[in-house]
Motif scaffolding. Structure first.
Motif, PDB file in Angstrom:
ATOM      1  N   PHE A 418      39.217   5.329  52.510  1.00 31.54           N
ATOM      2  CA  PHE A 418      38.540   6.385  52.956  1.00 31.54           C
ATOM      3  C   PHE A 418      38.945   7.763  52.178  1.00 31.54           C
ATOM      4  CE2 PHE A 418      39.355   9.818  56.225  1.00 31.54           C
ATOM      5  CZ  PHE A 418      38.076   9.953  56.576  1.00 31.54           C
ATOM      6  N   LYS A 419      38.108   8.524  51.905  1.00 28.68           N
ATOM      7  CA  LYS A 419      38.284   9.800  50.942  1.00 28.68           C
ATOM      8  C   LYS A 419      38.755  10.803  51.760  1.00 28.68           C
ATOM      9  CE  LYS A 419      34.660   8.177  47.581  1.00 28.68           C
ATOM     10  NZ  LYS A 419      33.507   8.514  46.934  1.00 28.68           N
ATOM     11  N   GLY A 420      39.043  10.702  53.102  1.00 27.65           N
ATOM     12  CA  GLY A 420      39.449  11.953  53.845  1.00 27.65           C
ATOM     13  C   GLY A 420      38.466  12.841  54.263  1.00 27.65           C
ATOM     14  N   ARG A 421      39.032  13.993  54.782  1.00 24.65           N
ATOM     15  CA  ARG A 421      38.213  15.272  55.317  1.00 24.65           C
ATOM     16  C   ARG A 421      38.187  16.489  54.411  1.00 24.65           C
ATOM     17  NH1 ARG A 421      42.328  15.719  60.347  1.00 24.65           N
ATOM     18  NH2 ARG A 421      43.643  15.667  58.509  1.00 24.65           N
ATOM     19  N   ASP A 422      38.600  16.602  53.342  1.00 26.64           N
ATOM     20  CA  ASP A 422      38.706  17.510  52.219  1.00 26.64           C
ATOM     21  C   ASP A 422      37.121  17.519  51.744  1.00 26.64           C
ATOM     22  OD1 ASP A 422      41.077  18.483  51.980  1.00 26.64           O
ATOM     23  OD2 ASP A 422      41.655  16.566  50.691  1.00 26.64           O
ATOM     24  N   GLY A 423      36.275  16.778  51.671  1.00 22.43           N
ATOM     25  CA  GLY A 423      34.884  16.941  51.355  1.00 22.43           C
ATOM     26  C   GLY A 423      34.127  17.823  52.276  1.00 22.43           C
ATOM     27  N   CYS A 424      34.403  17.934  53.438  1.00 20.32           N
ATOM     28  CA  CYS A 424      33.850  18.807  54.152  1.00 20.32           C
ATOM     29  C   CYS A 424      34.461  20.144  54.395  1.00 20.32           C
ATOM     30  CB  CYS A 424      33.370  18.252  55.619  1.00 20.32           C
ATOM     31  SG  CYS A 424      34.936  17.900  56.677  1.00 20.32           S
ATOM     32  N   ARG A 425      35.461  20.373  53.762  1.00 19.12           N
ATOM     33  CA  ARG A 425      36.526  21.430  53.889  1.00 19.12           C
ATOM     34  C   ARG A 425      36.289  22.086  52.777  1.00 19.12           C
ATOM     35  NH1 ARG A 425      41.721  18.972  56.936  1.00 19.12           N
ATOM     36  NH2 ARG A 425      40.667  18.413  58.770  1.00 19.12           N
ATOM     37  N   THR A 426      35.738  22.194  51.693  1.00 22.94           N
ATOM     38  CA  THR A 426      35.420  22.960  50.566  1.00 22.94           C
ATOM     39  C   THR A 426      34.963  24.387  50.861  1.00 22.94           C
ATOM     40  OG1 THR A 426      33.132  21.806  49.997  1.00 22.94           O
ATOM     41  CG2 THR A 426      35.111  21.041  49.009  1.00 22.94           C
ATOM     42  N   PRO A 427      35.177  25.167  49.829  1.00 27.17           N
ATOM     43  CA  PRO A 427      34.881  26.841  50.099  1.00 27.17           C
ATOM     44  C   PRO A 427      33.467  26.911  50.397  1.00 27.17           C
ATOM     45  CG  PRO A 427      36.575  26.710  48.432  1.00 27.17           C
ATOM     46  CD  PRO A 427      36.181  25.149  48.646  1.00 27.17           C
ATOM     47  N   MET A 428      33.295  27.962  51.160  1.00 26.83           N
ATOM     48  CA  MET A 428      31.790  28.542  51.496  1.00 26.83           C
ATOM     49  C   MET A 428      31.398  29.114  50.373  1.00 26.83           C
ATOM     50  SD  MET A 428      29.604  28.668  54.198  1.00 26.83           S
ATOM     51  CE  MET A 428      28.323  29.872  54.801  1.00 26.83           C
ATOM     52  N   PRO A 429      30.112  28.717  49.642  1.00 32.83           N
ATOM     53  CA  PRO A 429      29.518  29.521  48.730  1.00 32.83           C
ATOM     54  C   PRO A 429      28.636  30.526  48.954  1.00 32.83           C
ATOM     55  CG  PRO A 429      28.043  27.605  49.312  1.00 32.83           C
ATOM     56  CD  PRO A 429      29.276  27.464  50.388  1.00 32.83           C
ATOM     57  N   TRP A 430      28.938  31.651  48.371  1.00 33.67           N
ATOM     58  CA  TRP A 430      28.351  32.980  48.830  1.00 33.67           C
ATOM     59  C   TRP A 430      27.523  33.393  47.623  1.00 33.67           C
ATOM     60  CZ3 TRP A 430      28.662  34.041  53.911  1.00 33.67           C
ATOM     61  CH2 TRP A 430      29.800  33.898  54.517  1.00 33.67           C
ATOM     62  N   ASN A 431      27.494  33.041  46.514  1.00 34.11           N
ATOM     63  CA  ASN A 431      26.936  33.942  45.400  1.00 34.11           C
ATOM     64  C   ASN A 431      26.940  32.858  44.275  1.00 34.11           C
ATOM     65  OD1 ASN A 431      26.344  35.434  43.030  1.00 34.11           O
ATOM     66  ND2 ASN A 431      26.885  37.166  44.014  1.00 34.11           N
ATOM     67  N   ARG A 432      25.427  32.665  43.910  1.00 31.42           N
ATOM     68  CA  ARG A 432      25.271  31.666  42.723  1.00 31.42           C
ATOM     69  C   ARG A 432      25.920  32.022  41.379  1.00 31.42           C
ATOM     70  NH1 ARG A 432      19.146  32.071  42.920  1.00 31.42           N
ATOM     71  NH2 ARG A 432      19.774  33.914  43.502  1.00 31.42           N
ATOM     72  N   GLU A 433      25.754  33.374  41.180  1.00 37.46           N
ATOM     73  CA  GLU A 433      26.068  33.647  39.971  1.00 37.46           C
ATOM     74  C   GLU A 433      27.443  34.120  39.402  1.00 37.46           C
ATOM     75  OE1 GLU A 433      23.367  33.996  37.896  1.00 37.46           O
ATOM     76  OE2 GLU A 433      22.135  33.549  39.786  1.00 37.46           O
ATOM     77  N   VAL A 434      28.605  33.814  40.164  1.00 38.24           N
ATOM     78  CA  VAL A 434      29.862  34.232  39.997  1.00 38.24           C
ATOM     79  C   VAL A 434      30.597  33.041  40.147  1.00 38.24           C
ATOM     80  CG1 VAL A 434      29.421  36.873  40.498  1.00 38.24           C
ATOM     81  CG2 VAL A 434      30.421  35.030  42.201  1.00 38.24           C
ATOM     82  N   ALA A 435      31.948  33.007  39.591  1.00 42.59           N
ATOM     83  CA  ALA A 435      32.993  31.812  39.595  1.00 42.59           C
ATOM     84  C   ALA A 435      32.988  31.636  41.184  1.00 42.59           C
ATOM     85  CB  ALA A 435      34.344  32.484  38.711  1.00 42.59           C
TER      86      ALA A 435
END
Length: 562
Positions: A418-435
């Motif tokens: 089981f790979k856990g719950r981190d896969g749904c907890r990654t950061p919200m993406p706001w801007n395609r063009e920046v790091a």
């Protein structure tokens, strides 16, 4: 998204459903879950914070939701990402300060958003002062605040109870020379709710947040509060005809037991009445309980929401599994209606504990966008309140992470099965063009931002009429514009396999919804006695009436006034 845009979305449907000033504002509400550590980082440490939530509240308001639910931000050693609380009445420095919280509250209310916060009452961190005192001796004032028990004569644990996070639910303490109970991590000891002083202390913490103006509480693991005083062994789980397959053990032996004695005890009802009585001292407050009780979940929801003197509503894991079919959704809704006569439910397809639903429900990556659209269309049409999880409005799939990136103790414990719950907890993406897709200026966020998530960032979907984000906004506006979808009655109609058909009715208004859950087109015969008066332009639905019946594309729907 600007505040003015948010107000424009709200003004168009003002008055169609209970306003945020109504005592029943929560009934039929759309709630947006914010996972603070992954929403927006403002201080460059790679972890989201309360100032970040405040900064993005206008975006949330622009979606057309009624409230936000904040996952834990309390003082914590973060062994379980904040669900191990060491101070119920303060903000962890990772997230900011109480002043930051108050600022966030003020801005949310200015935008017309209610604020619901998590309350993790069943257990604390082992770093909580209460537990430190409790474990210091068997005679201290808080000696009985946690669940302590002697070892069996052979030194083994007091009974066979298991932890949700793997292994026994008991940990030996060398100071007291006793075991203490933990339903989750060993560093999350369970509180002893049989002690009235414990209940009083927890309710005092709830009052602290009520006095700060919060509008409601999401009660984590609400059926785990009490344990059997006699510490009787749980029996082995034997599925019966009603629950076949529901609690089957997977990678975790926890499912091999019927949890009759370590949770969902009858004493919980009296505590929930105390909790509700406290909330009723304050106007317009609400509560939603998380019920994880396997095949008994709906019966537990019925007990916890009936009578108007306990919880306002509950949600279960019924729609949080892999099944996205007409039969499954109908079964869940009908079972709730049958078992929960006067209670209320909150439906959701995703949250911080399960694989994101576009990945669960899609058979190929290519169909994820269509699944995302259909899922919110179906969810918005159901009777009940609904909960959305941050990022689902972008159509985010589950993130694929390497083992070395994992932070979730549950995922680390059961890797690789089981790979856990981190896969749904990654950061919200706001801007395609920046790091890091604009989530943080740090070189490395607490969890990585996948490239496929960055490609779906908010800025790339804003103003795009065909984007998933626009579809969410339009669909939620449709829900708000039709009062029948707030609390109208729901009746399922006979339909073909893979087709979900039902009506929502209130007063003279009656709406028909037909959804094709299949991956190929369907021609559906309208039910006998159903006469279409007006086809409604529900966002994204392409179904049309033809001579042979109702023509539906794959993963499509139809809505009409009948």
């Amino acid at each position: 998204m600007t505040t003015s845009h948010s107000k424009a979305h709200r003004k168009a449907d003002e008055g169609a459903r209970p306003s945020t000033g109504s005592a029943d504002w929560w009934r039929g509400a759309a709630i947006y879950q914010v996972y603070p550590r992954s929403f927006q980082d403002t201080n460059g440490d790679g972890i989201g914070d309360l100032k970040g939530v405040t900064q993005k509240l206008s975006y949330i308001a622009s979606l057309g939701v009624d409230a936000i639910w904040l996952s834990p931000f309390f003082t914590s050693p973060m062994a379980d990402m904040g669900y191990d609380v060491s101070d119920y009445c303060d903000v962890d420095p990772m997230f900011g300060t109480l002043a930051d919280f108050d600022e966030m509250m003020a801005e949310a209310h200015r935008l017309g958003l209610k604020v619901i916060i998590d309350q993790v009452l069943s257990h604390t961190s082992d770093q909580h002062p209460w537990f430190k005192e409790s474990r210091s001796s068997r005679t201290n004032p808080k000696a009985d605040w946690y669940v302590w028990a002697d070892a069996k004569p052979d030194g083994t644990a007091p009974n066979n109870w298991l932890s949700v996070f793997g292994g026994p639910a008991w940990e030996w303490d060398g100071v007291r020379k006793q075991y203490y109970m933990h339903n989750f991590l060993a560093s999350q000891p369970d509180l002893n709710f049989h002690n009235p002083d414990v209940q009083d202390a927890l309710l005092a913490a709830v009052r602290f947040w009520l006095d700060r103006g919060v509008d409601g509480f999401r009660l984590d693991t609400v059926n785990y509060y009490f344990h059997d005083k006699a510490l009787r062994d749980n029996p082995a789980h034997v599925p019966d005809s009603e629950e076949a397959g529901l609690d089957a053990p997977d990678v975790n032996p926890y499912g091999m037991q019927s949890h009759l004695y370590d949770k969902t005890r009858p004493e919980n009802i009296a505590f929930l009445k105390r909790f509700r009585a406290l909330l009723d001292e304050y106007p317009d407050r609400t509560s939603v309980g998380e019920v994880g009780d396997g095949a008994r979940s709906l019966k537990t929801v019925a007990a916890y929401t009936a009578g108007g003197d306990k919880l306002h509503m509950c949600y279960t894991f019924d729609l949080l599994g892999p099944d996205f079919t007409a039969g499954h959704i109908r079964s869940c809704v009908e079972s709730f209606r049958k078992l929960v006569a006067d209670g209320w439910v909150c439906w959701a397809f995703s949250n911080h504990d399960v694989t994101r639903h576009v990945s669960r429900f899609s058979t190929t990556p290519e169909e994820r966008e269509a699944v995302a659209r259909l899922a919110i269309s179906v969810l918005s049409s159901l009777r009940g309140s609904i909960c959305l999880y941050q990022g689902e409005e972008l159509g985010l799939p589950e993130a694929e992470l390497a083992f070395e990136d994992l932070r979730d103790p549950y995922g680390i414990r059961f890797w690789p099965a089981f790979k856990g719950r981190d896969g749904c907890r990654t950061p919200m993406p706001w801007n395609r063009e920046v790091a890091n897709a604009g989530f943080t200026t740090a070189s490395k966020p607490w969890l990585p931002v996948p490239k496929d998530h960055a490609a779906l960032a908010v800025d790339g979907q804003e103003g795009q009429a065909r984007s998933v984000l626009s579809h969410y906004r339009d669909t939620l506006a449709f829900r708000r514009a039709h009062a029948v979808l707030c609390d109208g009655e729901m009746e399922f109609l006979k339909s073909e396999e893979d087709v979900l058909a039902f009506t929502r009715s209130k007063g003279e208004e009656r709406l028909l919804f037909v959804f094709n859950m299949a991956r190929e087109p369907r021609t559906v015969t309208l039910p006998v006695g159903v006469v279409v008066r007006q086809v409604l332009d529900m966002p994204g639905l392409r179904g049309a009436i033809e001579k042979k019946g109702l023509r539906l594309c794959a993963l499509d729907g139809f809505c009409a006034r009948v």
